[in-house]
Design an enzyme around this catalytic site. Structure first.
Site, PDB file in Angstrom:
ATOM      1  N   ASP A 121       0.197  -3.511  12.354  1.00 43.70           N
ATOM      2  CA  ASP A 121       0.712  -3.851  11.021  1.00 43.70           C
ATOM      3  C   ASP A 121       1.036  -5.352  10.980  1.00 43.70           C
ATOM      4  O   ASP A 121       1.976  -5.819  11.637  1.00 43.70           O
ATOM      5  CB  ASP A 121       1.961  -3.017  10.729  1.00 43.70           C
ATOM      6  CG  ASP A 121       2.427  -3.185   9.299  1.00 43.70           C
ATOM      7  OD1 ASP A 121       2.573  -2.190   8.598  1.00 43.70           O
ATOM      8  OD2 ASP A 121       2.647  -4.359   8.868  1.00 43.70           O
ATOM      9  N   ASP A 126       4.658  -6.369   9.761  1.00 43.94           N
ATOM     10  CA  ASP A 126       5.681  -6.047  10.759  1.00 43.94           C
ATOM     11  C   ASP A 126       5.614  -6.990  11.948  1.00 43.94           C
ATOM     12  O   ASP A 126       6.638  -7.430  12.470  1.00 43.94           O
ATOM     13  CB  ASP A 126       5.517  -4.602  11.244  1.00 43.94           C
ATOM     14  CG  ASP A 126       6.060  -3.600  10.230  1.00 43.94           C
ATOM     15  OD1 ASP A 126       6.777  -4.019   9.300  1.00 43.94           O
ATOM     16  OD2 ASP A 126       5.746  -2.402  10.364  1.00 43.94           O
ATOM     17  N   THR A 183      -1.196   7.410  -0.603  1.00 44.97           N
ATOM     18  CA  THR A 183      -2.494   7.260  -1.283  1.00 44.97           C
ATOM     19  C   THR A 183      -3.297   6.075  -0.754  1.00 44.97           C
ATOM     20  O   THR A 183      -4.506   5.982  -1.001  1.00 44.97           O
ATOM     21  CB  THR A 183      -2.282   7.026  -2.797  1.00 44.97           C
ATOM     22  OG1 THR A 183      -1.591   5.774  -2.944  1.00 44.97           O
ATOM     23  CG2 THR A 183      -1.461   8.134  -3.444  1.00 44.97           C
ATOM     24  N   ARG A 228       0.862  -1.187   0.000  1.00 45.23           N
ATOM     25  CA  ARG A 228       0.000   0.000   0.000  1.00 45.23           C
ATOM     26  C   ARG A 228       0.891   1.227   0.000  1.00 45.23           C
ATOM     27  O   ARG A 228       1.727   1.387   0.887  1.00 45.23           O
ATOM     28  CB  ARG A 228      -0.853   0.050   1.272  1.00 45.23           C
ATOM     29  CG  ARG A 228      -1.894  -0.988   1.341  1.00 45.23           C
ATOM     30  CD  ARG A 228      -3.000  -0.608   2.292  1.00 45.23           C
ATOM     31  NE  ARG A 228      -2.550  -0.129   3.605  1.00 45.23           N
ATOM     32  CZ  ARG A 228      -3.381   0.288   4.535  1.00 45.23           C
ATOM     33  NH1 ARG A 228      -4.673   0.335   4.311  1.00 45.23           N
ATOM     34  NH2 ARG A 228      -2.935   0.675   5.706  1.00 45.23           N
TER      35      ARG A 228
END
Ligand code: PRP
Ligand code: URA
Length: 209
Positions: free
Chosen positions: A200, A203, A108, A104
């Site tokens: 995340d 991560d 944006t 991603r």
């Protein structure tokens, strides 16, 4: 017509709680994601076709059932989807694994494809696309576009946590696919993270930050 299935099995819900917990370290997080992927795939393969065969037990002849040999493909969306692959392969060990790489764009939030490698008999396989997170839905929509463009017809999408925004986007773009979710959360925050979510996923799986 595809449907949205929230998988409320107690074992899935219990493990998902520890996946969400910020105090769960990388090793345990990885193990739990793997276990939940196995539990989810057990549930989502209920419609796999069977065929009759005749075998001999030590006692008599028996008409029994085996899987009819439908070819399956698993497609993790890189990176975080990789964390769910082994869990699925535990129950479908003969499946082929394709990879679609998307990230991603942090500004944006739009997905950018950087890799795609699929089995060459795409048209003959049923696919399960895996990714722990369905946030805006951009990555899942794009990965499924990519699969359909190459000829895939029968696709399921399986994730751990989804935001309502992502579910709507995926349903609108691909109304034909079934969506399987362990936890349907409240919303997205201004950075595109699922709330409450798990943070995340990539991560936490790979210990990066
Ligand atoms: C995460 C996640 C999904 C995507 C979901 O990947 O694993 O692929 O975000 O967000 P979306 O629904 O808004 O598209 P990320 O882009 O962080 O890449 P990574 O797996 O390499 O960490
Ligand atoms: N990707 C993640 O890893 N987590 C989120 O909450 C949203 C997208």
């Amino acid at each position: 017509m595809g449907n949205v299935h929230v998988m409320d099995h107690p074992l899935i819900q219990h493990k998902l709680t520890y996946i969400r917990d910020k105090n769960t370290g990388t090793k345990e997080f990885r193990e739990l994601v793997d276990e939940v992927a196995t539990l989810m795939v057990y549930e989502i393969t209920r419609d796999m076709p069977l065929e009759d065969i005749e075998i001999e037990t030590p006692v008599s002849v028996s008409k029994s059932k085996i899987l009819s040999g439908k070819k399956i493909g698993i497609v993790p969306i890189l990176r975080a989807g990789i964390g769910m692959v082994d869990g699925v392969l535990k129950l479908i060990p003969a499946a082929k694994v394709g990879h679609i790489g998307l990230y991603r764009d942090p500004k944006t939030l739009k997905p950018v494809e950087y890799y795609a490698k699929l089995p060459n008999d795409v048209e003959e396989r049923d696919f399960i696309v895996v990714d722990p997170m369905l946030a805006t839905g951009g990555s899942a929509v794009e990965a499924i576009n990519s699969l359909k463009k190459r000829g895939a017809k029968n696709i399921k999408f399986m994730c751990l946590i989804a935001a309502p925004e992502g579910v709507e986007a995926l349903k609108e773009a691909h109304p034909d696919i079934d969506i399987y979710i362990a936890g349907l959360d409240e919303k997205l925050n201004e950075k595109g993270y699922i709330v409450p979510g798990l943070g995340d996923a990539g991560d936490r799986l790979f210990g990066t930050k």
